[in-house]
Scaffold this motif. Structure first.
Motif, PDB file in Angstrom:
ATOM      1  N   LEU A  36     -71.362   5.299 -60.478  1.00  0.00           N
ATOM      2  CA  LEU A  36     -72.697   6.541 -59.733  1.00  0.00           C
ATOM      3  C   LEU A  36     -71.869   8.028 -59.613  1.00  0.00           C
ATOM      4  O   LEU A  36     -71.803   7.996 -59.178  1.00  0.00           O
ATOM      5  CB  LEU A  36     -73.340   5.747 -58.847  1.00  0.00           C
ATOM      6  CG  LEU A  36     -74.730   4.527 -59.005  1.00  0.00           C
ATOM      7  CD1 LEU A  36     -75.273   4.578 -57.291  1.00  0.00           C
ATOM      8  CD2 LEU A  36     -75.604   4.768 -59.360  1.00  0.00           C
ATOM      9  N   LEU A  38     -73.346  11.483 -57.659  1.00  0.00           N
ATOM     10  CA  LEU A  38     -74.581  11.482 -56.913  1.00  0.00           C
ATOM     11  C   LEU A  38     -74.356  12.919 -56.742  1.00  0.00           C
ATOM     12  O   LEU A  38     -72.854  13.439 -56.267  1.00  0.00           O
ATOM     13  CB  LEU A  38     -74.216  10.816 -55.912  1.00  0.00           C
ATOM     14  CG  LEU A  38     -74.403   9.069 -55.719  1.00  0.00           C
ATOM     15  CD1 LEU A  38     -73.688   8.568 -54.434  1.00  0.00           C
ATOM     16  CD2 LEU A  38     -76.145   9.279 -55.447  1.00  0.00           C
ATOM     17  N   THR A  39     -75.594  13.617 -56.593  1.00  0.00           N
ATOM     18  CA  THR A  39     -75.094  15.251 -56.204  1.00  0.00           C
ATOM     19  C   THR A  39     -76.320  15.579 -54.986  1.00  0.00           C
ATOM     20  O   THR A  39     -77.643  14.870 -54.972  1.00  0.00           O
ATOM     21  CB  THR A  39     -75.065  15.669 -56.932  1.00  0.00           C
ATOM     22  OG1 THR A  39     -75.218  17.690 -56.947  1.00  0.00           O
ATOM     23  CG2 THR A  39     -76.459  16.192 -57.534  1.00  0.00           C
ATOM     24  N   VAL A  78     -81.109   8.887 -63.582  1.00  0.00           N
ATOM     25  CA  VAL A  78     -81.393   7.917 -63.575  1.00  0.00           C
ATOM     26  C   VAL A  78     -82.401   8.325 -62.259  1.00  0.00           C
ATOM     27  O   VAL A  78     -83.532   7.438 -61.795  1.00  0.00           O
ATOM     28  CB  VAL A  78     -80.384   6.357 -62.874  1.00  0.00           C
ATOM     29  CG1 VAL A  78     -79.583   6.223 -63.766  1.00  0.00           C
ATOM     30  CG2 VAL A  78     -79.949   6.863 -61.308  1.00  0.00           C
ATOM     31  N   THR A 126     -81.209  15.223 -53.507  1.00  0.00           N
ATOM     32  CA  THR A 126     -80.640  14.225 -53.963  1.00  0.00           C
ATOM     33  C   THR A 126     -80.538  14.187 -55.987  1.00  0.00           C
ATOM     34  O   THR A 126     -82.138  13.255 -56.163  1.00  0.00           O
ATOM     35  CB  THR A 126     -80.273  13.401 -53.664  1.00  0.00           C
ATOM     36  OG1 THR A 126     -80.330  13.411 -52.098  1.00  0.00           O
ATOM     37  CG2 THR A 126     -78.962  12.502 -54.206  1.00  0.00           C
ATOM     38  N   LEU A 128     -79.005  11.154 -58.816  1.00  0.00           N
ATOM     39  CA  LEU A 128     -78.531   9.734 -58.689  1.00  0.00           C
ATOM     40  C   LEU A 128     -78.634  10.159 -60.762  1.00  0.00           C
ATOM     41  O   LEU A 128     -79.725   9.799 -61.391  1.00  0.00           O
ATOM     42  CB  LEU A 128     -79.422   9.066 -58.249  1.00  0.00           C
ATOM     43  CG  LEU A 128     -78.804   7.588 -58.190  1.00  0.00           C
ATOM     44  CD1 LEU A 128     -77.637   7.255 -57.618  1.00  0.00           C
ATOM     45  CD2 LEU A 128     -79.535   6.783 -58.146  1.00  0.00           C
ATOM     46  N   THR A 130     -76.108   7.448 -63.823  1.00  0.00           N
ATOM     47  CA  THR A 130     -74.565   6.785 -63.927  1.00  0.00           C
ATOM     48  C   THR A 130     -73.783   7.822 -65.547  1.00  0.00           C
ATOM     49  O   THR A 130     -74.194   8.407 -65.973  1.00  0.00           O
ATOM     50  CB  THR A 130     -75.048   5.853 -65.116  1.00  0.00           C
ATOM     51  OG1 THR A 130     -76.199   6.300 -66.204  1.00  0.00           O
ATOM     52  CG2 THR A 130     -75.726   4.936 -63.355  1.00  0.00           C
TER      53      THR A 130
ATOM     54  N   LEU B  29     -83.153  -0.210 -56.854  1.00  0.00           N
ATOM     55  CA  LEU B  29     -83.072   0.394 -58.359  1.00  0.00           C
ATOM     56  C   LEU B  29     -82.159  -0.478 -58.100  1.00  0.00           C
ATOM     57  O   LEU B  29     -81.346  -0.332 -57.842  1.00  0.00           O
ATOM     58  CB  LEU B  29     -82.915   2.039 -57.808  1.00  0.00           C
ATOM     59  CG  LEU B  29     -82.724   2.892 -59.659  1.00  0.00           C
ATOM     60  CD1 LEU B  29     -83.758   2.984 -60.162  1.00  0.00           C
ATOM     61  CD2 LEU B  29     -81.999   4.152 -59.354  1.00  0.00           C
ATOM     62  N   LEU B  81     -75.060  11.395 -48.219  1.00  0.00           N
ATOM     63  CA  LEU B  81     -75.046  12.717 -48.279  1.00  0.00           C
ATOM     64  C   LEU B  81     -75.874  13.588 -47.699  1.00  0.00           C
ATOM     65  O   LEU B  81     -77.122  13.018 -46.968  1.00  0.00           O
ATOM     66  CB  LEU B  81     -75.442  12.578 -50.160  1.00  0.00           C
ATOM     67  CG  LEU B  81     -74.947  12.517 -50.766  1.00  0.00           C
ATOM     68  CD1 LEU B  81     -75.467  11.180 -51.562  1.00  0.00           C
ATOM     69  CD2 LEU B  81     -74.285  13.125 -52.225  1.00  0.00           C
ATOM     70  N   THR B 126     -79.578  11.320 -47.421  1.00  0.00           N
ATOM     71  CA  THR B 126     -79.367  10.814 -48.211  1.00  0.00           C
ATOM     72  C   THR B 126     -78.476   9.796 -47.588  1.00  0.00           C
ATOM     73  O   THR B 126     -77.713   9.391 -47.700  1.00  0.00           O
ATOM     74  CB  THR B 126     -79.604  10.734 -49.799  1.00  0.00           C
ATOM     75  OG1 THR B 126     -80.982  11.780 -50.292  1.00  0.00           O
ATOM     76  CG2 THR B 126     -79.539   9.567 -50.586  1.00  0.00           C
TER      77      THR B 126
END
Lengths: 307, 307
Positions: A36, A38-39, A78, A126, A128, A130, B29, B81, B126
């Protein structure tokens, strides 16, 4: 507490490898058989966008800046979660959000809306994704001898913002689209991820962001300023190299390879002989001029380039 | 645009099943061989916490309220996050954040800090978890004949807030801990996930949240008010049933089963014979009194219960 102090304190807490020392565009986390990415990025009124700006553009930019971070890791989005503060022109915000999520086929997964009086309005997102290549590229892998590349010109957002400030609409010669509707280079990032040694998106200015790769990798990024493609008049070249918000991808790659996407070579990675993380045309950059834009305290009603 | 209009518009965008119609505590998810559970909640100064409140408590509550959403899905947290706005007493915020992340062994993965002048300050978080039971419980599975349970008393946060407002510290009889430092019931949620038919955490008031399960499940939640455990004087029972911020888990389960965690039975799920989603002591609740607390526009310097 300054922002630097605060982030240093957070870094002390964020000691999991997945956080990448809070020094990368994204967190990278192995979950089951997937990686994953994530930011989380925020936009604040008066800081990251002009007060009175079309809220559809604000929504676009909020999502685009986060998707651009995923692009820098070669990730496939995603979904996103939105932190929204109700206010004026929310209908336009919804329209812009709908547009960009449809454009990149990214689902809205959830989020939170709040009503709070006062200003500035602040929006968080946020994103997300892959990883399409594991491990995803980081800022820290640049090797001496690598070539330095950029996917396209810088300075377009600068020109767009100046057009907006001058009140020039899209009909007045200079188009503001590059500032208002930045493009996250998702396909390019995915194509590059397997072959680059380091990659990031340029959100705070080419020179500042290049110096960050230099610092993270313990190398010197030697950039030839004339080689950098710019979307601005030649007499604004020095500004274009320092302005943010263009969201091009900056990457390093073994010199003998050719990038799988359209890109321009702008320099070479060198061993750090004591010059520090960045050389511009063979010289250490002068200390009297910022390399790019950092988060700043700014009075409302004044816009600042992306911090 | 009202908040209801805005959320209705978002729901139109959030048409992926993972978003659960934006009507659940979390998005759910499937990623590879894992089920991810995702939530994003914000706190705003003057709306979700008292101006001048200890920022360590604010950090605690920001994380706890999100972990509580994961608890309601039986998820195990894998990280958070943070969206942070710099301001006063940031050192205390870091201290509270460090405390709660250590208490629940949750890593900080990343986030964003911004400097923006003005008020209110807004913080977003998050939280990301993995399901320990799949599919994770939703709000929509309650069946006629099920028993309704709650994991503990409500009203403690109300009493704590009132103690704080009265200036009573922890030494003055009534302790404000329940309001300042809510406990996300992660272990309880994980134990309950395989056996419940519906579950949620009570953030906005027992009666309002129970009616949400009723609506989502298309059933009537028949609650016996006297059976509800309260952490408040008996003459405040009606308030305690409507106050938020306690973060107990509310769940339904086939009547013949015994919960695997400490819990109190407070009613029975009935077929909806036209009475709507909620009955209190056999009656449809009076329309002249709110069932709980929703997001509201509030002047700064006035606190409101969790919206």
């Amino acid at each position: 507490m300054t922002e630097a102090d605060f982030i240093a304190a957070l870094r002390h807490i964020a000691d999991t490898p997945a956080a990448r020392g809070l020094a990368d565009d994204c967190a990278v986390l192995d979950i089951g058989n997937e990686t994953l990415v994530l930011t989380h990025d925020s936009l604040a009124e008066g800081v990251h966008y002009l007060l009175g700006h079309d809220m559809a553009d604000v929504a676009w930019k909020l999502v685009a800046s986060n998707l651009s971070d995923l692009a820098a890791k070669g990730a496939k989005p995603v979904g996103v979660l939105l932190g929204f503060m109700l206010g004026d022109n929310d209908t336009r915000f919804i329209e812009g959000l709908t547009e960009i999520l449809a454009a990149y086929d990214v689902p809205l997964l959830g989020g939170d809306t709040i009503s709070a009086p006062g200003s500035p309005r602040v929006f968080g997102l946020t994103a997300l994704g892959t990883a399409t290549h594991s491990p995803p590229p980081s800022r820290s892998g640049a090797q001496p001898g690598d070539a330095i590349w950029i996917t396209g010109p810088v300075g377009g957002a600068m020109m767009g913002l100046e057009a907006l400030r001058a009140g020039a609409g899209s009909g007045a010669g200079i188009d503001s689209t590059a500032y208002r509707r930045p493009i996250p280079l998702l396909a390019e990032g995915q194509a590059l991820a397997p072959v680059v040694t380091a990659m990031m998106d340029i959100s705070d200015g080419l020179l500042l962001d290049a110096s960050r790769i230099g610092t993270a990798s313990g190398v010197t990024m030697a950039i030839e300023s004339k080689a950098v493609p710019i979307a601005a008049p030649e007499d604004r070249r020095a500004d274009a190299l320092r302005w943010g918000d263009d969201y091009q991808l900056l990457f390093t790659m073994p010199a003998e390879l050719t990038p799988p996407v359209s890109a321009v070579r702008i320099g070479t990675v060198e061993r750090d002989h004591g010059d520090g993380p960045l050389l511009i045309d063979g010289r250490v950059p002068a200390a009297d001029r910022p390399l790019g834009y950092r988060h700043q305290h700014l009075a409302p009603r004044h816009d600042a380039p992306q911090g």
